[in-house]
Enzyme design. Structure first.
Site, PDB file in Angstrom:
ATOM      1  CB  CYS A   4       7.134  -5.244   8.778  1.00 55.14           C
ATOM      2  SG  CYS A   4       8.572  -4.587   9.655  1.00 55.14           S
ATOM      3  CB  CYS A  43       2.893   7.413   3.549  1.00 59.31           C
ATOM      4  SG  CYS A  43       3.385   6.300   4.855  1.00 59.31           S
ATOM      5  CD  GLU A  56      -3.010  -1.136   2.169  1.00 61.61           C
ATOM      6  OE1 GLU A  56      -4.156  -1.503   1.938  1.00 61.61           O
ATOM      7  OE2 GLU A  56      -2.597  -0.856   3.299  1.00 61.61           O
ATOM      8  CB  CYS A  92       2.992  -2.103  13.933  1.00 58.00           C
ATOM      9  SG  CYS A  92       3.078  -1.890  12.141  1.00 58.00           S
ATOM     10  CB  CYS A 108       6.266  -2.960  16.334  1.00 54.74           C
ATOM     11  SG  CYS A 108       7.953  -2.594  15.837  1.00 54.74           S
ATOM     12  CB  CYS A 157       0.331   5.702  11.670  1.00 59.38           C
ATOM     13  SG  CYS A 157       1.424   6.954  11.162  1.00 59.38           S
TER      14      CYS A 157
HETATM   15  N1  SAH Z   1       9.238   0.294   9.980  1.00 60.14           N
HETATM   16  C1  SAH Z   1       9.476   1.676  10.086  1.00 60.14           C
HETATM   17  C2  SAH Z   1       8.598   2.515   9.174  1.00 60.14           C
HETATM   18  C3  SAH Z   1       7.164   2.104   9.005  1.00 60.14           C
HETATM   19  S1  SAH Z   1       6.112   2.288  10.406  1.00 60.14           S
HETATM   20  C4  SAH Z   1       9.320   2.128  11.520  1.00 60.14           C
HETATM   21  O1  SAH Z   1       8.830   1.362  12.334  1.00 60.14           O
HETATM   22  O2  SAH Z   1       9.739   3.249  11.817  1.00 60.14           O
HETATM   23  C5  SAH Z   1       5.761   4.054  10.414  1.00 60.14           C
HETATM   24  C6  SAH Z   1       5.357   4.594  11.776  1.00 60.14           C
HETATM   25  O3  SAH Z   1       4.009   4.208  12.111  1.00 60.14           O
HETATM   26  C7  SAH Z   1       6.234   4.100  12.898  1.00 60.14           C
HETATM   27  O4  SAH Z   1       6.606   5.123  13.763  1.00 60.14           O
HETATM   28  C8  SAH Z   1       5.323   3.133  13.554  1.00 60.14           C
HETATM   29  O5  SAH Z   1       5.733   2.888  14.845  1.00 60.14           O
HETATM   30  C9  SAH Z   1       3.982   3.817  13.466  1.00 60.14           C
HETATM   31  N2  SAH Z   1       2.852   2.928  13.761  1.00 60.14           N
HETATM   32  C10 SAH Z   1       2.765   1.612  13.500  1.00 60.14           C
HETATM   33  N3  SAH Z   1       1.578   1.106  13.922  1.00 60.14           N
HETATM   34  C11 SAH Z   1       0.888   2.138  14.451  1.00 60.14           C
HETATM   35  C12 SAH Z   1      -0.419   2.252  15.038  1.00 60.14           C
HETATM   36  N4  SAH Z   1      -1.236   1.220  15.132  1.00 60.14           N
HETATM   37  N5  SAH Z   1      -0.797   3.469  15.472  1.00 60.14           N
HETATM   38  C13 SAH Z   1       0.027   4.533  15.329  1.00 60.14           C
HETATM   39  N6  SAH Z   1       1.243   4.479  14.797  1.00 60.14           N
HETATM   40  C14 SAH Z   1       1.702   3.297  14.350  1.00 60.14           C
HETATM   41 FE1  SF4 Z   2       7.640  -3.071  11.051  1.00 60.38          FE
HETATM   42 FE2  SF4 Z   2       5.431  -1.920  11.953  1.00 60.38          FE
HETATM   43 FE3  SF4 Z   2       7.522  -2.220  13.574  1.00 60.38          FE
HETATM   44 FE4  SF4 Z   2       7.651  -0.427  11.561  1.00 60.38          FE
HETATM   45  S1  SF4 Z   2       6.270  -0.369  13.317  1.00 60.38           S
HETATM   46  S2  SF4 Z   2       9.219  -1.952  12.161  1.00 60.38           S
HETATM   47  S3  SF4 Z   2       6.411  -1.508   9.990  1.00 60.38           S
HETATM   48  S4  SF4 Z   2       6.305  -3.901  12.654  1.00 60.38           S
END
Ligand code: SAH
Ligand code: SF4
Length: 390
Positions: free
Chosen positions: A143, A136, A123, A150, A147, A374
């Site tokens: 991934c 974006c 996406e 996420c 996390c 996000c």
């Molecule tokens: N993998 C990279 C970039 C993609 S994630 C990273 O983790 O930095 C982009 C941003 O979205 C990151 O700061 C991530 O922590 C945030 N993010 C992921 N899931 C989210 C959620 N459910 N609510 C708000 N922010 C989120």
């Molecule tokens: Fe991967 Fe989501 Fe963690 Fe970014 S926030 S490193 S996209 S699992």
């Protein structure tokens, strides 16, 4: 599953390793020109039979047509002889990721569900603001880092996106916004953030090669100051990112204690907060005019106390970091283990940081009605497929 590519092995949540993966050959044997450097295009032209001088000239013309004019059909290249245009079309392609679905939010945010040529969904999101337009961009399908807050991290399907697929996102957005030919002023698409699906520093070479093309002055021409790469903290690659790409850095910090960060960003068990902040302090090009952004997702009763905010300030001071903090209200998704902090809590957290002289804006979630916010970049198609199978 419709995809027919071998998947990149998932190495595990705590200690994932980047897995090199050769570019996938197109089924029809033609060579994709998007994503190749100028020198590489020239070499491909020679390999296909052009003599050196011809190859050099044609590579330059192709570059202009592809990246300045946005042309994807050789037939439109009016300064190349007709017969040769046909020959190009037999050997090469200039493509875009396939658009499966395009949605527009009530707030103007646009989201595209895209498909790679070998059948993987990913996406891309465009966020228009008064003074800028931010794309974006995704770096991987899924991934490996898991996390816990996420949605992308819960996806099973993972492969690195190729340079063509990363640059292709920017080109597709330009197509949709009607922004060809490339021009320095008056663009809608002004900024790029590598904050879509995936961890860009686990796909370093492809992200670097793609961003070099995006920054090339004869082509897409976006300044490195308008590009931000976001990492969850892949410490060993951060120095190289600064030296070889040179874009702005965003770090997904999200917690200030080992206990909490270990839980929500499992990569912390490998590269801890101290190591991460040392790498930030050493990031080439970071200074007061070009600050490092610390992203901090607000999770109720998890990482959002006043004490956490004060510790964040202490850490930024201890490592003398030219920093700003982006507070991101958590976007819930079905099955998530967390809730978003209350508005008052977020305000109080932000104030503590702000009063210490550090900017700490609260990000407004955009495109919520189309799941574009996000961490929600997990494809609707995947959800639909699962529903159909249930
Ligand atoms: N993998 C990279 C970039 C993609 S994630 C990273 O983790 O930095 C982009 C941003 O979205 C990151 O700061 C991530 O922590 C945030 N993010 C992921 N899931 C989210 C959620 N459910 N609510 C708000 N922010 C989120
Ligand atoms: Fe991967 Fe989501 Fe963690 Fe970014 S926030 S490193 S996209 S699992």
């Amino acid at each position: 599953m419709s995809a027919d590519t071998p998947l990149m092995p998932i190495a595990g949540a705590i200690d994932p390793v980047p897995v090199p993966r050769a570019a996938t050959k197109r089924a029809d044997g033609r060579v994709e020109l998007v994503g190749l450097s100028k020198a590489h295009i020239r070499a491909e032209l020679e390999a296909a039979g052009l003599e050196a001088g011809q190859a050099k000239l044609r590579a330059k013309q192709l570059w202009h047509w592809i990246y300045n004019r946005g042309v994807s059909d050789f037939a439109a290249m009016s300064d190349i002889a007709k017969a040769q245009r046909g020959w190009f079309a037999e050997h090469f392609v200039i493509s875009r990721p396939e658009v499966v679905e395009a949605q527009v939010s009530t707030d103007g945010t646009r989201k595209w569900l895209l498909k790679t040529h070998d059948g993987h969904d990913f996406e891309m999101v465009f966020i228009p603001d008064a003074d800028r337009g931010t794309l974006c961009v995704s770096s991987q399908v899924g991934c490996t880092l898991n996390c816990r807050f996420c949605h992308t991290g819960t996806m099973q399907l993972v492969r690195n996106l190729e340079p063509a697929e990363i640059v292709g996102q920017v080109m597709l957005a330009r197509d949709a916004l009607g922004e060809w030919p490339s021009q320095p002023e008056g663009r809608l698409l002004t900024n790029i953030v590598m904050m879509g699906m995936g961890e860009p520093l686990y796909n370093f070479d492809n992200v670097r090669d793609a961003l070099k093309i995006v920054m090339d002055g004869d082509g897409l021409g976006l300044s490195r100051r308008r590009i931000t790469l976001s990492t969850s903290g892949v410490v060993p690659m951060m120095g190289r990112a600064g030296e070889e790409i040179g874009v702005n850095l965003a770090v997904s910090l999200h917690a200030v204690t080992k206990e909490v960060r270990d839980e929500i960003v499992p990569l912390n068990r490998k590269y801890g907060i101290e190591q991460l902040l040392e790498a930030c302090a050493a990031y080439p090009g970071a200074n007061n005019a070009r600050r490092i952004t610390f992203e901090y997702v607000m999770l109720k009763d998890k990482n959002d106390s006043d004490e956490h905010a004060r510790e964040l300030v202490r850490l930024i001071r201890r490592y003398r970091l030219p920093a700003k903090v982006n507070l991101i209200p958590f976007n819930p998704w079905p099955g998530a283990a967390y809730e978003c902090s209350d508005e008052d809590r977020i305000r109080s957290f932000s104030n503590i940081i702000f009063e210490a002289g550090i900017s700490a804006p609260v990000r407004t979630p955009r495109g919520r009605d189309i799941d574009a916010a996000c961490g929600q970049l997990k494809t609707a198609a995947e959800r639909k497929r699962r529903k159909a199978a249930a």
